[in-house]
Design a protein around this motif. Sequence first.
Motif, PDB file in Angstrom:
ATOM      1  N   HIS A  50       8.438   2.786  -2.625  1.00  0.00           N
ATOM      2  CA  HIS A  50       7.299   2.165  -3.303  1.00  0.00           C
ATOM      3  C   HIS A  50       6.183   2.006  -2.284  1.00  0.00           C
ATOM      4  O   HIS A  50       6.426   1.582  -1.159  1.00  0.00           O
ATOM      5  CB  HIS A  50       7.657   0.784  -3.859  1.00  0.00           C
ATOM      6  N   CYS A  51       4.979   2.323  -2.685  1.00  0.00           N
ATOM      7  CA  CYS A  51       3.841   2.150  -1.798  1.00  0.00           C
ATOM      8  C   CYS A  51       3.605   0.666  -1.546  1.00  0.00           C
ATOM      9  O   CYS A  51       3.590  -0.141  -2.477  1.00  0.00           O
ATOM     10  CB  CYS A  51       2.598   2.788  -2.411  1.00  0.00           C
ATOM     11  N   LEU A  52       3.443   0.309  -0.291  1.00  0.00           N
ATOM     12  CA  LEU A  52       3.168  -1.074   0.095  1.00  0.00           C
ATOM     13  C   LEU A  52       1.800  -1.139   0.762  1.00  0.00           C
ATOM     14  O   LEU A  52       1.536  -0.422   1.727  1.00  0.00           O
ATOM     15  CB  LEU A  52       4.223  -1.582   1.078  1.00  0.00           C
ATOM     16  N   ARG A 103      -3.319   1.598   6.464  1.00  0.00           N
ATOM     17  CA  ARG A 103      -3.544   0.515   5.480  1.00  0.00           C
ATOM     18  C   ARG A 103      -2.440   0.419   4.450  1.00  0.00           C
ATOM     19  O   ARG A 103      -2.328  -0.578   3.743  1.00  0.00           O
ATOM     20  CB  ARG A 103      -4.874   0.739   4.777  1.00  0.00           C
ATOM     21  N   SER A 104      -1.627   1.459   4.315  1.00  0.00           N
ATOM     22  CA  SER A 104      -0.521   1.433   3.361  1.00  0.00           C
ATOM     23  C   SER A 104       0.631   2.257   3.906  1.00  0.00           C
ATOM     24  O   SER A 104       0.439   3.124   4.757  1.00  0.00           O
ATOM     25  CB  SER A 104      -0.969   1.956   1.980  1.00  0.00           C
ATOM     26  N   VAL A 105       1.852   1.954   3.422  1.00  0.00           N
ATOM     27  CA  VAL A 105       3.060   2.633   3.910  1.00  0.00           C
ATOM     28  C   VAL A 105       4.026   2.857   2.758  1.00  0.00           C
ATOM     29  O   VAL A 105       3.969   2.186   1.734  1.00  0.00           O
ATOM     30  CB  VAL A 105       3.782   1.820   5.017  1.00  0.00           C
ATOM     31  N   ILE A 106       4.929   3.801   2.981  1.00  0.00           N
ATOM     32  CA  ILE A 106       6.036   4.000   2.039  1.00  0.00           C
ATOM     33  C   ILE A 106       7.276   4.339   2.870  1.00  0.00           C
ATOM     34  O   ILE A 106       7.214   5.168   3.768  1.00  0.00           O
ATOM     35  CB  ILE A 106       5.711   5.077   0.983  1.00  0.00           C
ATOM     36  N   PHE A 107       8.386   3.661   2.561  1.00  0.00           N
ATOM     37  CA  PHE A 107       9.659   3.878   3.258  1.00  0.00           C
ATOM     38  C   PHE A 107      10.539   4.803   2.439  1.00  0.00           C
ATOM     39  O   PHE A 107      10.570   4.699   1.209  1.00  0.00           O
ATOM     40  CB  PHE A 107      10.374   2.548   3.503  1.00  0.00           C
ATOM     41  N   SER A 108      11.271   5.683   3.111  1.00  0.00           N
ATOM     42  CA  SER A 108      12.164   6.617   2.399  1.00  0.00           C
ATOM     43  C   SER A 108      13.428   5.920   1.941  1.00  0.00           C
ATOM     44  O   SER A 108      13.727   4.840   2.348  1.00  0.00           O
ATOM     45  CB  SER A 108      12.516   7.793   3.301  1.00  0.00           C
TER      46      SER A 108
END
Length: 108
Positions: A50-52, A103-108
């Motif tokens: 999920h994009c954070l 500014r945003s991250v996504i974890f696998s």
Amino acid sequence: MRLRHAVTAVAGTLLLVLPTATPASAASGKFEYRTASGEHRVLDHPASRHCLEIPGATRSDPAHSPENETRSTVTLFLDSHCDGETFRSLEPGKKLGPRLHFRSVIFS
């Protein structure tokens, strides 16, 4: 014959009523970073897939100095909503310096 139809109807109803969603998964560990003002921030067990949006990061003052202490690879984006062509992947246990902005991250 009627019994079979009744069993089929009940089974179909149960499939619709019972929850089918899988539990939300999270990246084990923590993700650390710094805001533009130098404040140290931590995301504990961030959600996976999920994009954070990064708290404290803005267009004019993005976050920097990421440290991935999770068990998942994280993809960092300069733009919000995990959008744009400017991104970088960071493997578990790795960290980068203040020149990498996001500014945003996504974890696998």
